[in-house]
Write an enzyme that holds these catalytic residues in place. Sequence first.
Site, short mmCIF file in Angstrom:
data_model
loop_
_atom_site.label_atom_id
_atom_site.label_comp_id
_atom_site.label_asym_id
_atom_site.label_seq_id
_atom_site.Cartn_x
_atom_site.Cartn_y
_atom_site.Cartn_z
N HIS A 52 48.38 33.15 34.25
CA HIS A 52 48.56 32.37 35.48
C HIS A 52 47.20 32.09 36.11
O HIS A 52 46.20 32.71 35.74
CB HIS A 52 49.42 33.15 36.50
CG HIS A 52 48.75 34.39 37.02
ND1 HIS A 52 48.59 35.53 36.26
CD2 HIS A 52 48.15 34.67 38.21
CE1 HIS A 52 47.95 36.44 36.97
NE2 HIS A 52 47.66 35.95 38.15
N ASP A 98 45.47 31.92 40.12
CA ASP A 98 45.79 32.36 41.48
C ASP A 98 45.78 31.15 42.41
O ASP A 98 44.85 30.35 42.37
CB ASP A 98 44.76 33.40 41.96
CG ASP A 98 44.84 34.69 41.15
OD1 ASP A 98 45.88 34.92 40.48
OD2 ASP A 98 43.87 35.47 41.18
N HIS A 137 44.22 33.67 33.74
CA HIS A 137 43.99 35.04 33.31
C HIS A 137 45.32 35.76 33.11
O HIS A 137 46.38 35.26 33.53
CB HIS A 137 43.11 35.78 34.33
CG HIS A 137 43.62 35.75 35.74
ND1 HIS A 137 43.59 34.61 36.53
CD2 HIS A 137 44.19 36.71 36.52
CE1 HIS A 137 44.10 34.87 37.71
NE2 HIS A 137 44.48 36.14 37.73
N ARG A 162 46.56 51.40 33.77
CA ARG A 162 45.55 50.56 34.41
C ARG A 162 45.93 50.41 35.88
O ARG A 162 47.11 50.16 36.20
CB ARG A 162 45.51 49.20 33.72
CG ARG A 162 44.56 48.22 34.37
CD ARG A 162 44.54 46.88 33.63
NE ARG A 162 44.00 45.86 34.50
CZ ARG A 162 42.71 45.52 34.55
NH1 ARG A 162 41.84 46.10 33.75
NH2 ARG A 162 42.29 44.60 35.38
#
Length: 338
Positions: free
Chosen positions: A205, A207, A262, A272
């Site tokens: 996607h 941002d 990204h 993570r």
Amino acid sequence: MVVPSQTALDRYSVIKTCKPTGFFSGIPVINLTNPDAKTLIVEACQEFGFFKLVNHGVPLEFMTRLEALAINFFNLPQSEKDKVGPPDPFGYGNKRIGPNGDVGWIEYLLLNTNPQITSNKTFSIFQENPQIFRSAVEDYLLAVKRMANEVLDLMADGLGIEPRNVLSKLLSDEKSDSCFRLNYYPPCPELQALSGRNLVGFGEHTDPQIISVLRSNNTTGLQICLRDGTWVSVPPDQASFFINVGDALQVMTNGRFRSVKHRVIADTMKSRVSMIYFGGPPLSEKIAPLPSVLAEGEESLYEQFTWCEYKNSAYKSRLADYRLGLFEKKLQAILANV
Ligand code: GA4
């Protein structure tokens, strides 16, 4: 922990082998104290829409304190975490991302950056002392916002935009529509058996906002898409920040800066943890190329829209959709001629 079967994993996006081998060594690294920072930032935003920031001035302890509290939260029993309530749009999310059916191997907290708005319910989950979490978020955000504004001022300098605070003032506006996300990607050891496959933590996607500032622990997973469409892995660095150009900044620079695509791939062994500040303008702000960016006679590539209109449209889209497409002048012209 319940071991997910391959069928359970299939419900999430399992993508085949396109995990790049090794890390990409070409991510621009910008030292905020370098006198050439403005030029290097502009180059990075034009080529990648992405760079790593070092010497940023945000105390490491702000990052590690918040990371530790986030881990405490995500380690709570499911029933406790559910008490925060689902994202609407703020709250606690588990696997579901956004309102339109996207899923990922992720848990997260989505908060408004205005502490007055972030509900006490979110912080009260930290039963022992909600104030500790609240102040960790506030300290972190204060420092990160200051740094993001410095970066935006340098972008303006580098592009020859005046006044230099034209971008940063949108984020410092008390009505700025910004948000903050704490992401937790649990490890997925079962994946090792599915050799050559990767589990998507957060699907590809861009941002929607102006700028995103990401900090993660030392676990791999973040990938960005280069101009030629190849995906590369970003080496993690827990002491640095990664800066993303968002859709609104792409428009304000009339496409000179790239809103970077990204995604995050889950790790087999390590969790993570990332925290991202998404700096957005006030809802009523008109998003259009800044006049001083446009060359003589250059036209806007986009129809004019307010941040509120763009955000509403974004929240109706799926994660991987190309959201700016609806606002490109080309498309409008084509539709007008149908
Ligand atoms: C991507 C950037 C931010 O994480 C976010 C995301 C939002 C959400 O998680 O609810 C969205 C996504 C993001 C863009 C399209 C819509 C909305 C999920 C989704 C499918 C908080 C944001 O502002 O936009």
